[in-house]
Each structure stands twice: as C-alpha cells, then as structure tokens.
Motif scaffolding. Structure first.
Motif, mmCIF file in Angstrom:
data_model
loop_
_atom_site.group_PDB
_atom_site.id
_atom_site.type_symbol
_atom_site.label_atom_id
_atom_site.label_comp_id
_atom_site.label_asym_id
_atom_site.label_seq_id
_atom_site.Cartn_x
_atom_site.Cartn_y
_atom_site.Cartn_z
ATOM 1 N N MET B 528 11.990 51.527 -21.700
ATOM 2 C CA MET B 528 13.061 51.344 -20.725
ATOM 3 C C MET B 528 14.251 52.230 -21.089
ATOM 4 O O MET B 528 14.326 52.776 -22.179
ATOM 5 N N ASP B 529 15.152 52.349 -20.140
ATOM 6 C CA ASP B 529 16.374 53.095 -20.386
ATOM 7 C C ASP B 529 17.397 52.156 -20.983
ATOM 8 O O ASP B 529 17.607 51.057 -20.476
ATOM 9 N N GLY B 530 18.012 52.590 -22.053
ATOM 10 C CA GLY B 530 18.969 51.709 -22.698
ATOM 11 C C GLY B 530 20.232 52.425 -23.086
ATOM 12 O O GLY B 530 20.272 53.650 -23.226
ATOM 13 N N MET B 531 21.305 51.644 -23.229
ATOM 14 C CA MET B 531 22.589 52.171 -23.684
ATOM 15 C C MET B 531 22.767 51.651 -25.107
ATOM 16 O O MET B 531 22.693 50.443 -25.334
ATOM 17 N N VAL B 532 22.927 52.561 -26.038
ATOM 18 C CA VAL B 532 23.092 52.134 -27.421
ATOM 19 C C VAL B 532 24.575 51.853 -27.658
ATOM 20 O O VAL B 532 25.422 52.704 -27.386
#
Lengths: 197, 736
Positions: B528-532
């Motif tokens: 999935m696309d994630g924001m760290v």
C-alpha cells in the motif's frame, strides 16, 4: 557430556566475543546456522536430546536445539506500543517480522541493558518464529533424558511451571526451559491486558 | 489418479458456475441460443469427466439434465420460469454431488431423486410429442435407428495424450458399452526399450465396433482426447480388407452429418477463445512473484534513501535512474497484483444458490440482483470474502426479508429483493448488500443488548449505533435458534473476519424499508501507499488513503473537552485529536503541537480523526507484513513494514486509533499520579513508565515551548504552509 565442536566457553564474555569476532555481524547468522548443522552431522547422537544452553547473568538455561533456527547478534528492535516490558519489539529477520522477547525481563522483571555482545536466539515455537534475548550462548549439550531431574522448588528466579527440568553438567546447573509455555500466546495476551489496565 | 480428479473438480467448479450464470440468464428470459448452449456444454463436460472417473450417479443425473437441456437447445422446448428454477436446482444437485464425490463421501440416493423424476417426466412428455424415438437415448432421436452398423475406428493417441490425464482404457471401455467391440493394438511406432519414454503413449488401436448407436455417441467417447489423437471413424460397409481411404478426424468433421457440423460449431466456440486468452498458473508461483516484488520494493526504497545523501554531482544521474526504477517498480507491482486480481463474480455467483437454499428452508421468496460483478479484487481477499458474505446474505434472507404474507400486508411485492453490488472507491472495494425487508427493529435490538449487558443500561445511542449493535459478540435477536442463522455467533464473526482482512463493516437500516450492509475492503493485502511519520525516535506509517491533510495548528485550535478528550478545529470542524506519543508511550516526542504536525485522517466509515506526530518524513510504497504471523495483534497497529534502512516500522490502524482514545482515560490516570505527589495542576501526561519528576519537568518544558510559540507562529505565517500532505512534505524538505 559437553560438546567440544562449538568450543567450551568458560564464561559468557567469550561466547559473546566468539560470535562477534569470528564473523561480521551479518554473517554471524550463517555461521551459527552452519555450525549447528555441522554439529548435527558430525555427531551420531540423537538430535532430540541436544540442547543449546545460554546464560542470563550467572544462570544457565537450555532449550532443545531443534527449536533453534539461528543465533544473531543483538539488532535494534522497533518497540511495540502497549506491550509488556519483556517484549523488546519486532525486528527484521530477512523480510519476516519477528518479535524479540527479553528473557531476563520475562524471568525477573528487570530489563536487559543491551550491548553489541548480547545475543538473540531465533527459535521456532509452534510454527511461530520468535527471538529470545539472552546474555550469551554457552554450550551445546547432549543430555541423557534419565539425568533430567524434576525442577525443585529452589530460589531460581524463573517460575517452575516454565521448566522442563534441571540437569547437572560439569558441576554447572542448567535449567531446561519450555519456551512455548513461557511465551504462550494466551499468557502474552493476558499479560498485555494486565499491563494495559 | 487423484491429481487428475483434482483437476476435474477444479474444472467442474468453473463449469457449474458457468451453467449457473447461464441458467440465471435463462431465468430472466434470455433464451438465446448461445446461453442455452453454454449451459448444455457445461453440463455435458461434467458428465463426460464423471464418466471417465466412473462417478455413475453424477453421470446418470447429468445425463437426464442434459437430455432436457438438449430439447431446449433444439428449440423443441421453451422453458418457463418454473422450469428454469428446476434447472437451477438440478445444477445445484450436480454441484452437491461433485462436492460429495470430491470429499470421497458416498452420494445418498435421496439427493436429487425427485428432481431426477421431474426431469424424466419432461423427457418422456417430450418424447411423446416429438418424432418417434425408438432408441433408448433421448438425445439421439433425430438419428432414429435400431440397425446395427459396423464401425471401424482408428485411434492413435499423440505422444503426450497421457499427460493430460486421459486414460485410453476408459475410452475403450466406454465404447465397449455401446456394442460388440474388437480391439487390435498397433505397435508399429513402439520404439526399442532403450528409447522408450515412460510417460509417452506409443501405441494405437484399431477398433471394430458393432453397435446401433449413432456416430455422435461414438465420438462422445473421444470427447476429451479429440485434439490429442489421430482419430478416424468410418462406417464399414465393405470387408475390412479394402477399407476406403481413411479420412482424418479433421476431414471427417467436414462431413455432412448435422451432428458433426453442430459439434464443430461447439468446439470452435469452446476451444478457440479459451486457448488463446488464458493459462492456468499455480497460485504458489504467483505468490512467489508477489513476494519477490515486495522484496524489490524494499530494496528500491533503500536505494532511494541512500541516493539522497549523495553529493549532487554524483547523485543527479543516479537519482534520475532511481526515479525511473521507482516508476517501473510501481508498474511491475501493479501488474503482479493484477495477476492476482479476480473479478468478484466468482463470489457473487455463489449467492443465488445460497438464497435458494435459505428461501426453501424458511419459506420466503427472494430475488437477487447483482451489480459490478466485474469489479476486481485480490484473490486472497476474494477467498476470505466468501464466508462473511454468505453469512450476511443468509442473514438478510432469514432476518431481513419478511414472509410473502407479511410483505403483502405491508403493501410490498410478495417477493423480496436483495441487491448485491461491488465497486471500487479510493483504493478499496465497497460491497453493499441492500434488502427491501423490514429493517432492523431498533427497540428489540436495544432491549436485547441491555439484557445481555452488551451496553450500559443508561447509555444513549444514536440510531446508527443501535443498528451496529448486531455486530457485538454474543448478540442474536432471533427468538428461536433456527437452522439457518440465529446461533448468536453470526455477525460478530463476520465482523471479525472482515476486520482481519483490514476491512470494515457497517449497517444502516430504515425501518420498514430494509437495510444496507456495507463492506469496505482493501484491494490487496500485499502493498500500500504510506506516509512515513516520526514520533520521537520511532517511525510509523500512515495509510495515504486515510490522510486528508497535515498542518501545524496554533495553540488556540487545540482544546480539551471536560471528558478529557482533546479536540482540534480543522476547517471549522471539531475533530478528536490523538497525540501518538501519548497513546503509544513514546518518551522523546515533540509535545508542542505548534512544533509537531497534526495529520487529519478519515477512516473508511467517514469518521475523522487527527493525530499528532513530530514530522512527516516522506511518502512511499510499503509492503504489508502481518504482525500476527509471529506475534499477536497490537491495538492501533494494523501491520508492520520494512523501511529502506531495514528497520521495521509499524503501520497505524486508523479506525483502531480512534477507538483507542476512548479506551484510555488519560485524566483519571494522571490525577492518580498527581495525587501521589500532591500536585493539583492538570497537564497532559504520558501513559505509565515515567517518574513524577519527569512529568513535572516536562510541564515546565511545555510552558517554555508555549512561550516560544508566538515567535514560531510568526515565522510559520511567512512560510506559506500548504495544507496538502505532499506539499507539506516538500515544505519540510526545504526546511532542511
């Protein structure tokens, strides 16, 4: 009784040094893995009766060698929030997320002050891979089942119910722990809840 | 042998579904030739295979079924709705027999017995109407002959025929049943023992068959091997010594018998498109591919992270290359995921059967309409969806839709309608089950919940909250425990299953009009696309899909309600604010919201939530790794991932976070701590594991920070701070 293939360590420091010095950290795992395989091959004894022993402080514990996947030097873990103190967090074992438990903390409630010399035993318990943080690997023993004594009610810091028995080896006492009982999922969950409350 | 059976059962599964789809179309009045043919073909293939494995009951039943379908195919019989329902039930029986056979159970005689009778009645009545058909085989009635012909057949399997699991012995046996068979084995092609290949077939057969059966039936025995052998079938009217020149099977097909021509059409339809469009691939191989791509995503993010530290003169070109790589990786990953993606049709087509079963058990009439069957979703998600969806559909029929008499009394159509729809929405699949039944009886639900102590007696709940009580463990409103549902283990298990897939479930009911159950699931469980984001020294990943915006609020935007819940004003709305350092007990985090970042999130059910973090570090694709494989689930954490530097980062579970705030009573805990040292002042604290001195010190720090806040604010204002998250990230980079 004690096995000489691994070398007989007199004290914990040497065991730690062995793992650190002979191989760079990332190769340690392969080395130890090969090592245990060699031991299995070179000996005609029943692997069922072999135990890997490790130390926590001055005490020596053993666990069946067949549950051990590999041994690694201490690596940074990612803490898991709201879990008991003995859960040091999770680490990356070749792409698998593996929890690391602090055995000292599990036994005595006192967290291990980790250094590079500390060792994590990667064990497979009931299909799960878990890491056990201990001070050092000590020995590999072939233990005659008849010589395993039932755990006495001594002043050991570990609760008797997690012990499979005691064994005397070269005048040292080795407590054989039952890791699956020690980190039984239900118990973990129960403890987590207690912690949360 | 077992592995051939397995292949057969797998194929049958597809065929049963195929037949079911076709029959459903027929039920809706579509009696197009193609549709009927499709059903006929499916049943015919099942029968053929069943014959090869000697599943006699299946053969007998499928044969009767096929016979009747043949009348429809030939246009001699126009099925009405009732007859289509009969066909559907017959298809169910075939499916049931197959599943019994698959689990190696004996098929009880009773299964389908009355259906068989009904099918036979149709056949015999048709026979009466149509031309005299003396042959015992109904399907042969346009080939009426009782005369015995002698057929000479040459059957030479290709070398690799055995690999497809076809056994010549069974074929010969099938022919023997047709009449008097003489077999001569051709061993001309048999190589020397040294060269022989154990898995190849080197022998052929010359057969002489005396039978009354028509050619079509003889050909039927070779149905499965037609393309895998050289086959010549010729009617023998001259002594075997001087046979007419043999014609190859292909040529024979050009012959003038109508059966052959029709068969040819059929084969063309059946084989041509399938062979070219798809292949069967072992799922393990695809999984391996998915894992590899996952590892590559990790390696690529590692590369990306390292490139950032290179001096520009070196890093420029490499960075460009990495950018390309990143783009291709994303394409590759999407393509691999697309291989695993399957239309949800395969789940939806199971539902009509379930509805028929439940309807029969509870005496209701329900019609199902489906939308968006072509919506694609990952195979794992799909497989895990079957059980919950089945349960929900059963529930809708059993509890939602009323009996025909009740419905008529309420002024509705006597039959209920359930609508099943699927669609994609922002990276998730949304499945809705809408029924036009009586809806949820809120007072009964509320009463039951209070009786069972599921909620406090004095608790005020909104209508929606009451509706969703049905998902509570141990809840069941059915007065009687029925066979269909009502064991009280239903909907909570459904919710558990759905949650374990990273999905959500919600129900909305309109009393008297029906209810809508909405399932929302991730499209894939792998990436999935994630924001760290960082909190103290720790890193967390927020699913990008949940993020609305991130911003630095002024102190005035943050306030605290009397119940201890922190709230923040975001675009005019009050949103609950959860400081991550607080709920996760992180020591070294930024405490001042004006120095950290507030990220506004929206969970799948539309609920908004704001979390406070230190900083946003970047956006990247992350590979989802379950924590439950080796440990257990942790509240507020949905899974873990491996970052570019090899560290493990935890992926936050947004809906889980919003419930966490409610479950921790910060104030009470804090007040207890204060009582211990005799302080009265209330300031936010961290959960546990901290000495009082530290708390007090922090408090001082916090005040200091507040004092500085005005200055910071002024600077912030000059620095155009865009609300969009990507922009925020850029803003952050320019800071550096």
């Amino acid at each position: 009784m004690s096995d000489t293939n691994l070398a007989n360590f007199e004290d914990d420091d040497e065991a730690g040094l062995f793992l650190e010095n002979i191989a760079p950290k990332n190769e340690t795992e392969n080395l130890t893995k090969n090592m245990s395989e060699n031991i299995l091959l070179s000996q005609s004894v029943d692997a069922d009766r072999q135990y890997i022993t490790f130390t926590i402080g001055t005490e020596e514990y053993g666990t069946p060698i067949l549950t051990v996947q590999e041994i690694r030097g201490w690596m940074k873990t990612t803490p898991l929030p709201n879990t008991p103190d003995y859960v040091r967090g999770v680490t990356n074992l070749r792409g698998n997320i593996v929890p690391v438990f602090d055995l000292r903390s599990r036994f005595s409630g006192e967290n291990t002050d980790v250094t590079d010399r500390h060792v994590v035993i990667m064990a497979e318990i009931e299909g799960r891979t878990i890491g056990l943080l201990v001070d050092a690997i000590s020995d590999i023993l072939t233990i005659d089942e008849a010589k395993i004594q039932p755990p006495p009610t001594t002043n050991l810091i570990i609760d008797n119910q997690y012990l499979d028995g005691l064994v005397a080896s070269d005048e040292r006492m080795v407590a054989l722990i039952n890791v699956s009982k020690l980190f039984d999922q239900d118990i973990i969950e129960k403890l987590s809840k207690q912690q949360a409350n | 042998m077992d592995q051939f059976k397995q292949t057969y059962f797998e194929e049958c599964e597809d065929r049963i579904q195929d037949a079911e789809e076709g029959l459903s179309m027929m039920l809706d009045g579509d009696l197009d030739k193609d549709t009927v043919n499709r059903v006929f073909r499916a049943i015919h293939s099942i029968k053929g295979g069943a014959g090869a494995f000697a599943f006699n009951q299946i053969v007998d039943f499928a044969h009767e079924f096929e016979t009747v379908l043949d009348f429809v195919r030939e246009g001699k019989l126009t099925p009405d709705r009732d007859m289509c329902t009969l066909f559907l039930r017959s298809n169910d029986v075939v499916a049931e027999m197959l599943s019994l056979e698959q689990s190696k159970k004996t098929i009880p005689e009773s299964i389908g017995a009355n259906l068989l009778e009904e099918l036979r009645t149709i056949t015999s009545s048709m026979k009466g109407e149509s031309a005299p058909a003396p042959s015992s085989e109904a399907s042969n009635n346009d080939h009426p002959t009782s005369e015995n012909f002698t057929w000479s057949i040459v059957f030479r399997p290709h070398e690799d025929m055995l690999k497809t699991g076809n056994e010549p012995y069974f074929i010969l046996q099938a022919l023997k049943e047709l009449g008097d068979l003489k077999v001569t084995t051709e061993t001309d092609n048999l190589p020397s023992l040294h060269d022989i290949h154990a898995e190849h077939c080197f022998i052929g057969w010359r057969l002489t068959l005396k039978t009354s059966a028509p050619e079509e039936e003889i050909r039927e025995a070779f149905d499965f091997v037609e393309d895998l052998c050289d086959l010549e079938i010729a009617k023998q009217n001259v002594p075997p010594g001087d046979l007419p020149e043999r014609r190859k099977a292909e040529n024979r097909r050009d012959s003038d018998t109508p059966q052959a021509r029709r068969k040819e059409d059929r084969d063309a339809q059946e084989n041509a498109p399938k062979a070219s469009k798809s292949i069967r691939v072992d799922l393990d191989r695809i999984d391996q591919l998915v894992n590899l791509v996952g590892e590559m995503v990790i390696a690529q993010s590692m590369l990306q992270e390292q490139v950032r530290w290179l001096p520009p003169e070196v890093g420029g070109k490499i960075g460009e290359g990495v950018e390309h790589l990143t783009r291709h990786m994303r394409d590759l990953q999407e393509s691999v995921m697309a291989v695993r993606a399957q239309p949800i049709k395969s789940v939806f087509t199971r539902m009509p059967r379930i509805i028929r079963e439940v309807c029969a058990a509870v005496g209701k009439d329900v019609r199902l309409t489906t939308f968006g069957e072509d919506t694609e979703v990952d195979k794992t998600v799909l497989e895990n969806l079957i059980d919950p969806l089945t349960h929900m559909i059963r529930n809708s029929v059993d509890h939602g839709v009323e009996t025909p008499s009740e419905r008529q009394a309420a002024g509705k159509e006597p039959y209920g309608t359930i609508e099943l729809s699927a669609r994609h929405r922002s990276g998730r699949i949304i499945i809705e089950i809408t029924d036009d039944g009586k809806g949820i009886n809120r007072s009964a639900v509320l009463k039951k919940a209070q009786e069972k102590n599921l909620i406090p007696a004095d608790h005020q709940l909104t209508d929606n909250e009451i509706d969703n009580l049905i998902f509570k463990p141990g809840f069941s409103t059915a007065d009687k425990v029925s066979e269909v549902s009502g064991r009280g283990v239903g909907m909570d298990v459904v919710r558990k299953n759905v949650t374990s897939l990273g999905g959500r479930i919600n129900v909305a009911s309109t009393p008297g009009k029906g209810c809508v159950m909405t399932l929302s699931l991730p499209l894939t469980l792998a990436v999935m696309d994630g924001m760290v984001v960082s909190v103290g020294s720790q890193r967390f990943v927020l699913p990008t899909i949940n993020i609305i915006e991130s911003f630095r609020p002024p102190h005035s935007a943050v306030s605290k309600l009397s119940n201890g819940v922190n709230v923040i004003i975001a675009r005019g709305d009050y949103v609950r604010l959860v400081p991550l350092y607080n709920i996760f007990g992180i020591q070294d985090a930024v405490l001042n919201p004006e120095e950290g970042l507030v990220i506004l999130l929206e969970s799948d059910n539309g609920e908004k939530l704001a979390v406070m973090v230190d900083d946003v570090l970047g956006q990247q694709q992350v590979v989802i790794k379950s924590l439950e494989t080796n440990y257990t689930n942790v509240k507020g954490i949905s899974a873990a991932t491996i970052l570019g530097n090899g560290d493990v980062a935890l992926i936050l579970d947004v809906p889980g976070l919003s419930s966490m705030n409610a479950s921790i009573d910060i104030i009470e805990e804090y007040q207890n701590a204060l009582k211990a040292v005799g302080q009265i002042k209330i300031t936010p604290t961290k959960k546990g594991g901290k000495t009082d001195e530290e708390s007090a010190q922090e408090e001082d720090n916090k005040e200091d920070e507040s004092a500085e806040a005005n200055e910071t604010n002024a600077i912030e204002d000059n620095e155009d701070h865009p609300p969009k998250d990507e922009d925020a990230e850029e803003g952050k980079l320019t800071h550096e």
